[in-house]
Design a protein around this motif. Sequence first.
Motif, PDB file in Angstrom:
ATOM      1  N   GLU A  83       0.830  -1.207   0.000  1.00  0.00           N
ATOM      2  CA  GLU A  83       0.000   0.000   0.000  1.00  0.00           C
ATOM      3  C   GLU A  83       0.864   1.257   0.000  1.00  0.00           C
ATOM      4  N   LEU A  84       1.907   1.263   0.820  1.00  0.00           N
ATOM      5  CA  LEU A  84       2.789   2.430   0.875  1.00  0.00           C
ATOM      6  C   LEU A  84       3.492   2.662  -0.459  1.00  0.00           C
ATOM      7  N   ILE A  85       4.069   1.607  -1.024  1.00  0.00           N
ATOM      8  CA  ILE A  85       4.779   1.725  -2.307  1.00  0.00           C
ATOM      9  C   ILE A  85       3.836   2.217  -3.388  1.00  0.00           C
ATOM     10  N   ASN A  86       2.635   1.656  -3.451  1.00  0.00           N
ATOM     11  CA  ASN A  86       1.672   2.056  -4.477  1.00  0.00           C
ATOM     12  C   ASN A  86       1.108   3.450  -4.251  1.00  0.00           C
ATOM     13  N   SER A  87       1.304   3.992  -3.058  1.00  0.00           N
ATOM     14  CA  SER A  87       0.884   5.368  -2.765  1.00  0.00           C
ATOM     15  C   SER A  87       1.992   6.371  -3.050  1.00  0.00           C
ATOM     16  N   LEU A  99       4.641  -5.223  -3.725  1.00  0.00           N
ATOM     17  CA  LEU A  99       4.251  -5.532  -5.099  1.00  0.00           C
ATOM     18  C   LEU A  99       3.689  -4.269  -5.733  1.00  0.00           C
ATOM     19  N   LEU A 100       4.466  -3.686  -6.633  1.00  0.00           N
ATOM     20  CA  LEU A 100       4.039  -2.462  -7.296  1.00  0.00           C
ATOM     21  C   LEU A 100       2.943  -2.786  -8.303  1.00  0.00           C
ATOM     22  N   ALA A 101       1.835  -2.109  -8.191  1.00  0.00           N
ATOM     23  CA  ALA A 101       0.722  -2.321  -9.115  1.00  0.00           C
ATOM     24  C   ALA A 101       1.104  -1.838 -10.509  1.00  0.00           C
ATOM     25  N   ASP A 102       0.628  -2.530 -11.530  1.00  0.00           N
ATOM     26  CA  ASP A 102       0.950  -2.182 -12.918  1.00  0.00           C
ATOM     27  C   ASP A 102       0.546  -0.753 -13.255  1.00  0.00           C
ATOM     28  N   ASP A 103      -0.649  -0.328 -12.808  1.00  0.00           N
ATOM     29  CA  ASP A 103      -1.097   1.023 -13.144  1.00  0.00           C
ATOM     30  C   ASP A 103      -0.224   2.082 -12.476  1.00  0.00           C
ATOM     31  N   VAL A 104       0.283   1.789 -11.286  1.00  0.00           N
ATOM     32  CA  VAL A 104       1.185   2.724 -10.613  1.00  0.00           C
ATOM     33  C   VAL A 104       2.504   2.805 -11.369  1.00  0.00           C
ATOM     34  N   ALA A 105       3.025   1.653 -11.782  1.00  0.00           N
ATOM     35  CA  ALA A 105       4.268   1.629 -12.551  1.00  0.00           C
ATOM     36  C   ALA A 105       4.092   2.367 -13.870  1.00  0.00           C
ATOM     37  N   ASP A 106       2.989   2.132 -14.565  1.00  0.00           N
ATOM     38  CA  ASP A 106       2.729   2.804 -15.837  1.00  0.00           C
ATOM     39  C   ASP A 106       2.660   4.322 -15.663  1.00  0.00           C
ATOM     40  N   THR A 107       1.994   4.778 -14.619  1.00  0.00           N
ATOM     41  CA  THR A 107       1.889   6.217 -14.351  1.00  0.00           C
ATOM     42  C   THR A 107       3.268   6.819 -14.105  1.00  0.00           C
ATOM     43  N   ARG A 156       5.174   7.005 -17.428  1.00  0.00           N
ATOM     44  CA  ARG A 156       4.658   8.102 -18.261  1.00  0.00           C
ATOM     45  C   ARG A 156       5.156   9.454 -17.749  1.00  0.00           C
ATOM     46  N   ALA A 157       5.151   9.639 -16.426  1.00  0.00           N
ATOM     47  CA  ALA A 157       5.617  10.899 -15.841  1.00  0.00           C
ATOM     48  C   ALA A 157       7.099  11.108 -16.141  1.00  0.00           C
ATOM     49  N   ALA A 158       7.899  10.060 -16.066  1.00  0.00           N
ATOM     50  CA  ALA A 158       9.331  10.170 -16.372  1.00  0.00           C
ATOM     51  C   ALA A 158       9.537  10.532 -17.841  1.00  0.00           C
ATOM     52  N   ARG A 159       8.747   9.957 -18.713  1.00  0.00           N
ATOM     53  CA  ARG A 159       8.853  10.278 -20.146  1.00  0.00           C
ATOM     54  C   ARG A 159       8.471  11.730 -20.410  1.00  0.00           C
TER      55      ARG A 159
END
Length: 130
Positions: A80-84, A108-116, A119-122
Motif C-alpha cells: 500500500e505504501l509503495i503504491n501510494s 508488489l508495485l501495481a501495474d497502473d502505478v508503474a505505468d503512471t 509516463r511521468a518520467a517520459r
Amino acid sequence: MHGKGGTVRTVLLDDRGYVPLLKLYLARSGYTAGPMFRASINGSGGPLSYDAAHHRWNGYCTAAGCNIDIHQLRHAHATELINSGVSIEVVRRRLGHASAETTQLYALLADDVADTEIRAARRRRDRAGR
C-alpha cells in the motif's frame, strides 16, 4: 514498540479516526503508561507476545470467516505504501529492514502505478529535451 532484536519502533497513527478509538481503549483498559497491548492470560500485564498476538489474530480471522496470516499484514502495508508513492527507503525504515532488497520482496508495485510513473518520467524527459 519493540521489533526484532529489541529495536524500538515508532508506530504512526496519523488517521484522525484512530485518536478517539485509542482514547476509548485506554479509558476502558485503565492504562496510563507501559505497553499498550498487554498479556491478560497470565495476569502480569506485560507486553503482548508475538504468539499471543498471533493467537488473537487467528481468532479474529475465524470469527470473520477469512484465512489471512498475520504476517501478510506487513506485506499488504508495504505494498500500500509503495503504491501510494512512498519511497522504498521510507518503507524499508518503517518495516525495520536492514536492506532495501528485503523490502522489495514485500512490496508488489501495481501495474497502473508503474505505468503512471513511467509516463511521468517520459514527460519530464520530453520537456527537458525541448
